[in-house]
Motif scaffolding. Structure first.
Motif, PDB file in Angstrom:
ATOM      1  N   MET A   1      40.044  19.769 -11.894  1.00 19.81           N
ATOM      2  CA  MET A   1      40.349  18.361 -11.721  1.00 19.81           C
ATOM      3  C   MET A   1      41.737  18.027 -12.264  1.00 19.81           C
ATOM      4  O   MET A   1      42.444  17.236 -11.673  1.00 19.81           O
ATOM      5  N   LYS A   2      42.098  18.644 -13.406  1.00 18.02           N
ATOM      6  CA  LYS A   2      43.422  18.392 -13.984  1.00 18.02           C
ATOM      7  C   LYS A   2      44.525  18.880 -13.055  1.00 18.02           C
ATOM      8  O   LYS A   2      45.565  18.258 -12.940  1.00 18.02           O
ATOM      9  N   ASN A   3      44.238  19.993 -12.426  1.00 15.43           N
ATOM     10  CA  ASN A   3      45.236  20.518 -11.496  1.00 15.43           C
ATOM     11  C   ASN A   3      45.431  19.591 -10.313  1.00 15.43           C
ATOM     12  O   ASN A   3      46.539  19.465  -9.779  1.00 15.43           O
ATOM     13  N   LEU A   4      44.346  18.979  -9.866  1.00 14.79           N
ATOM     14  CA  LEU A   4      44.428  18.056  -8.735  1.00 14.79           C
ATOM     15  C   LEU A   4      45.256  16.829  -9.091  1.00 14.79           C
ATOM     16  O   LEU A   4      46.048  16.358  -8.282  1.00 14.79           O
ATOM     17  N   LEU A   5      45.075  16.316 -10.307  1.00 20.85           N
ATOM     18  CA  LEU A   5      45.838  15.142 -10.730  1.00 20.85           C
ATOM     19  C   LEU A   5      47.321  15.454 -10.905  1.00 20.85           C
ATOM     20  O   LEU A   5      48.164  14.593 -10.698  1.00 20.85           O
ATOM     21  N   ARG A   6      47.636  16.668 -11.281  1.00 19.36           N
ATOM     22  CA  ARG A   6      49.028  17.037 -11.523  1.00 19.36           C
ATOM     23  C   ARG A   6      49.708  17.581 -10.267  1.00 19.36           C
ATOM     24  O   ARG A   6      50.922  17.764 -10.257  1.00 19.36           O
ATOM     25  N   SER A   7      48.953  17.826  -9.250  1.00 21.15           N
ATOM     26  CA  SER A   7      49.552  18.412  -8.051  1.00 21.15           C
ATOM     27  C   SER A   7      50.376  17.398  -7.275  1.00 21.15           C
ATOM     28  O   SER A   7      50.273  16.199  -7.475  1.00 21.15           O
ATOM     29  N   LYS A   8      51.180  17.929  -6.389  1.00 19.89           N
ATOM     30  CA  LYS A   8      52.030  17.061  -5.579  1.00 19.89           C
ATOM     31  C   LYS A   8      51.231  16.319  -4.515  1.00 19.89           C
ATOM     32  O   LYS A   8      51.726  15.392  -3.909  1.00 19.89           O
ATOM     33  N   TYR A   9      49.971  16.685  -4.314  1.00 20.49           N
ATOM     34  CA  TYR A   9      49.132  16.033  -3.312  1.00 20.49           C
ATOM     35  C   TYR A   9      48.272  14.906  -3.887  1.00 20.49           C
ATOM     36  O   TYR A   9      47.514  14.281  -3.159  1.00 20.49           O
ATOM     37  N   SER A  10      48.350  14.625  -5.156  1.00 16.53           N
ATOM     38  CA  SER A  10      47.494  13.611  -5.778  1.00 16.53           C
ATOM     39  C   SER A  10      47.730  12.227  -5.185  1.00 16.53           C
ATOM     40  O   SER A  10      46.783  11.474  -4.971  1.00 16.53           O
ATOM     41  N   LEU A  11      48.958  11.871  -4.895  1.00 15.04           N
ATOM     42  CA  LEU A  11      49.220  10.567  -4.262  1.00 15.04           C
ATOM     43  C   LEU A  11      48.661  10.523  -2.849  1.00 15.04           C
ATOM     44  O   LEU A  11      48.160   9.492  -2.406  1.00 15.04           O
ATOM     45  N   LEU A  12      48.730  11.642  -2.149  1.00 16.07           N
ATOM     46  CA  LEU A  12      48.171  11.710  -0.802  1.00 16.07           C
ATOM     47  C   LEU A  12      46.659  11.542  -0.846  1.00 16.07           C
ATOM     48  O   LEU A  12      46.066  10.791  -0.048  1.00 16.07           O
ATOM     49  N   PHE A  13      45.984  12.189  -1.818  1.00 16.44           N
ATOM     50  CA  PHE A  13      44.539  12.034  -1.962  1.00 16.44           C
ATOM     51  C   PHE A  13      44.152  10.606  -2.347  1.00 16.44           C
ATOM     52  O   PHE A  13      43.158  10.069  -1.861  1.00 16.44           O
ATOM     53  N   LEU A  14      44.926   9.994  -3.193  1.00 21.29           N
ATOM     54  CA  LEU A  14      44.684   8.598  -3.569  1.00 21.29           C
ATOM     55  C   LEU A  14      44.800   7.688  -2.349  1.00 21.29           C
ATOM     56  O   LEU A  14      43.955   6.827  -2.119  1.00 21.29           O
ATOM     57  N   PHE A  15      45.828   7.898  -1.556  1.00 17.99           N
ATOM     58  CA  PHE A  15      46.022   7.096  -0.352  1.00 17.99           C
ATOM     59  C   PHE A  15      44.864   7.307   0.628  1.00 17.99           C
ATOM     60  O   PHE A  15      44.331   6.333   1.190  1.00 17.99           O
TER      61      PHE A  15
END
Length: 149
Positions: A1-15
């Motif tokens: 989960m921490k990796n997901l939040l720090r990844s460059k795709y986290s904003l894309l997942f939020l959107f």
């Protein structure tokens, strides 16, 4: 989960998550709520059409009787009070709610017999007007100390 939040795709997942929430609300929740609102679930069905305004009928006779009983039970009347039933007025407000105005004759030690007005707002909650439990007293206005008309 921490990796997901720090990844460059986290904003894309939020959107994508926000878009999915919007679509779910628009396609599922709002139509369901609109069906419930448009249904008869929140509307009280009237048994019959009633005339609004000043009326005098069997139902208002029962309303007067229940108002008198309620006044007696509350102890707002002296023991020697005498109701003048033939002099009552009733108004239908809709939704089986009535305002009853009448007079009561009381013995005043200083003035003798005096006629005092009272008013009662009452509602028929359920169908049978003869049953006391089907009525709800919304308010009684009686001031025995006030000057009579």
């Amino acid at each position: 989960m921490k990796n997901l939040l720090r990844s460059k795709y986290s904003l894309l997942f939020l959107f994508l998550f926000i878009v999915l929430l919007y679509v779910f609300q628009d396609k599922a929740i709002v139509p369901f709520v609109m069906k419930v609102v448009e249904s008869d679930l929140f509307f009280e069905k009237e048994a019959e059409e009633e005339q609004l305004g000043k009326v005098k009928n069997e139902r208002t006779d029962f309303a007067l009787m229940h108002c008198k009983n309620s006044m007696k039970e509350e102890g707002t009347l002296p023991e020697n009070a005498d109701f003048l039933d033939d002099k009552y007025d009733a108004w239908a407000l809709g939704n089986r709610t009535y305002v009853i105005r009448s007079s009561v004759r009381v013995m005043d030690p200083e003035k003798g017999q005096a006629e005092k007005k009272f008013a009662c707002k009452i509602r028929l909650v359920e169908g049978d007007a003869t049953d006391f439990n089907n009525w709800s007293i919304l308010g009684i206005d009686f001031n025995p100390e006030a000057e009579g008309e």
